[in-house]
Design a protein around this motif. Structure first.
Motif, PDB file in Angstrom:
ATOM      1  N   GLU A 139      30.949 -28.403 -43.150  1.00 62.76           N
ATOM      2  CA  GLU A 139      32.170 -27.965 -42.487  1.00 62.76           C
ATOM      3  C   GLU A 139      33.288 -27.774 -43.513  1.00 62.76           C
ATOM      4  O   GLU A 139      33.425 -28.571 -44.442  1.00 62.76           O
TER       5      GLU A 139
ATOM      6  N   GLU B 216      39.428 -27.014 -41.748  1.00 58.18           N
ATOM      7  CA  GLU B 216      39.027 -26.873 -40.349  1.00 58.18           C
ATOM      8  C   GLU B 216      38.517 -28.196 -39.795  1.00 58.18           C
ATOM      9  O   GLU B 216      38.800 -28.547 -38.637  1.00 58.18           O
TER      10      GLU B 216
ATOM     11  N   LYS C  74      40.053 -30.471 -36.750  1.00 57.80           N
ATOM     12  CA  LYS C  74      39.174 -30.809 -35.629  1.00 57.80           C
ATOM     13  C   LYS C  74      39.093 -32.309 -35.378  1.00 57.80           C
ATOM     14  O   LYS C  74      39.202 -32.773 -34.233  1.00 57.80           O
ATOM     15  N   TYR C  75      38.880 -33.094 -36.455  1.00 59.24           N
ATOM     16  CA  TYR C  75      38.620 -34.522 -36.297  1.00 59.24           C
ATOM     17  C   TYR C  75      39.871 -35.394 -36.416  1.00 59.24           C
ATOM     18  O   TYR C  75      39.860 -36.551 -35.997  1.00 59.24           O
TER      19      TYR C  75
END
Length: 345
Positions: free
Chosen positions: A208, A212, A216-217
């Motif tokens: 990943e 990004e 996301k996390y």
């Protein structure tokens, strides 16, 4: 007595060490405990990322390895002969100056300055004393208890989270009530972090894109960044940090094998002031040498946590002194999973 040693043979101009830099030498020698000293049979040796710096002709941490001599690092062994009333045959000893040799003599001055004896805790592997209960454990706990004041509910990002230091940072941070987000380089490591260490989120940086993945996390932003890697990861992490966050700089493993002209050029310093960040580097060797009372306190806390089962530590075990070059190469090229230890017995 037949003694085998992992001898350092040449400095490295970029890249990871291999059998050209670390060679096994065997010799029949007569070893005796010197006056006031001891004779030690080595049982466990530690392979650590910082050793890569000692393989250069100038070292950032510690002294460069001497060409033609055994490497040295953290180790654990047993006294097999003693000329010192404070040490008996059968005592376990540990030190940051263990030669990478199957057996060796320790003189009185070195013994008093760098060695200590200990009683292994029941049901705790001896190898933990160069890992979870050794330098990596102290590095993790010192940063969390002395470098930064953690606040429960805040978010910490941990890199090389399945490594020697990272997995302990994750465990202790969870115990202190933080939201723990972890980064590692394989799906197997991510599974371990989620299923065993119970981190709140984790991702494989090889699959990943960094920015990004952080969006996301970690949409809430990062309050504490435990940096073991340096490089682009650090730049991107700082971009995602909250105001008044703290960067804890423990290591830069992405940079250790690079030549000076290849080193990453950081962008993040321009963000330190507007984000009001605290950036703190530390070298745990300083604490061990200059603040022994703090080191003893850390050892006690780690021992208590290990005895109560609060520490979980996976190890990557290499058998025999002959495996030293491979252990170091795997460690510095990311092939290891967990704390790298070399077992001699």
């Amino acid at each position: 007595m037949l003694v085998k040693s992992a001898v350092f043979t040449q400095y490295i101009d970029g890249g990871a060490p291999d059998e050209h830099n670390i060679q096994i030498k065997s010799a029949e020698v007569t070893l005796k405990a010197p006056e006031g000293g001891i004779l030690v049979e080595c049982e466990v040796l530690s392979a650590d990322p910082y050793l890569r710096g000692r393989m250069n002709s100038t070292a950032a941490v510690g002294e460069p390895f001497a060409i033609g001599e055994p490497m040295t690092n953290y180790g654990v062994g047993k006294v097999i002969e003693s000329n010192n009333t404070d040490y008996a045959v059968g005592d376990f000893v540990r030190s940051m100056t263990f030669p990478f040799s199957t057996a060796f003599a320790v003189d009185k001055e070195t013994l008093e300055k760098f060695y200590s004896k200990f009683d292994p805790l029941p049901n705790v592997p001896l190898s933990y004393y160069v890992g979870a209960l050794g330098m990596p454990g102290r590095a993790a706990l010192y940063a969390i208890e002395h470098v930064v004041s953690l606040v429960a509910g805040k978010t910490i990002l941990v890199t090389t989270a399945a490594g020697a230091v990272g997995q302990l940072v994750c465990s202790v941070s969870k115990a202190k009530g933080l939201k723990v987000v972890a980064v590692a380089g394989s799906d197997e490591k991510i599974k371990y972090l989620k299923d065993v260490l119970k981190v709140d989120a984790a991702w494989n940086y090889k699959k990943e894109k960094l920015s990004e993945a952080m969006d996301k996390y970690i949409p809430q932003g990062i309050d504490y960044y435990y940096d073991n890697v340096g490089g682009e990861m650090t730049d991107v992490a700082v971009e995602h940090m909250n105001i008044y966050g703290t960067v804890i700089s423990c290591g830069n493993i992405t940079q250790y094998n690079l030549k000076p002209e290849e080193l990453y050029r950081y962008r993040y310093p321009i963000l330190v002031n507007p984000k009001r960040l605290k950036v703190q580097g530390f070298v745990i060797l300083d604490i061990e040498l200059d603040q022994p009372e703090i080191a003893a306190e850390l050892n006690k806390s780690l021992g208590d946590m290990a005895s109560s089962g609060k520490i979980k530590c996976i190890e990557c075990v290499y058998e025999g002194i002959e495996s030293t070059a491979k252990a170091m190469n795997d460690l510095l090229t990311g092939k290891n999973f967990g704390k790298v230890v070399i077992k001699l017995k």
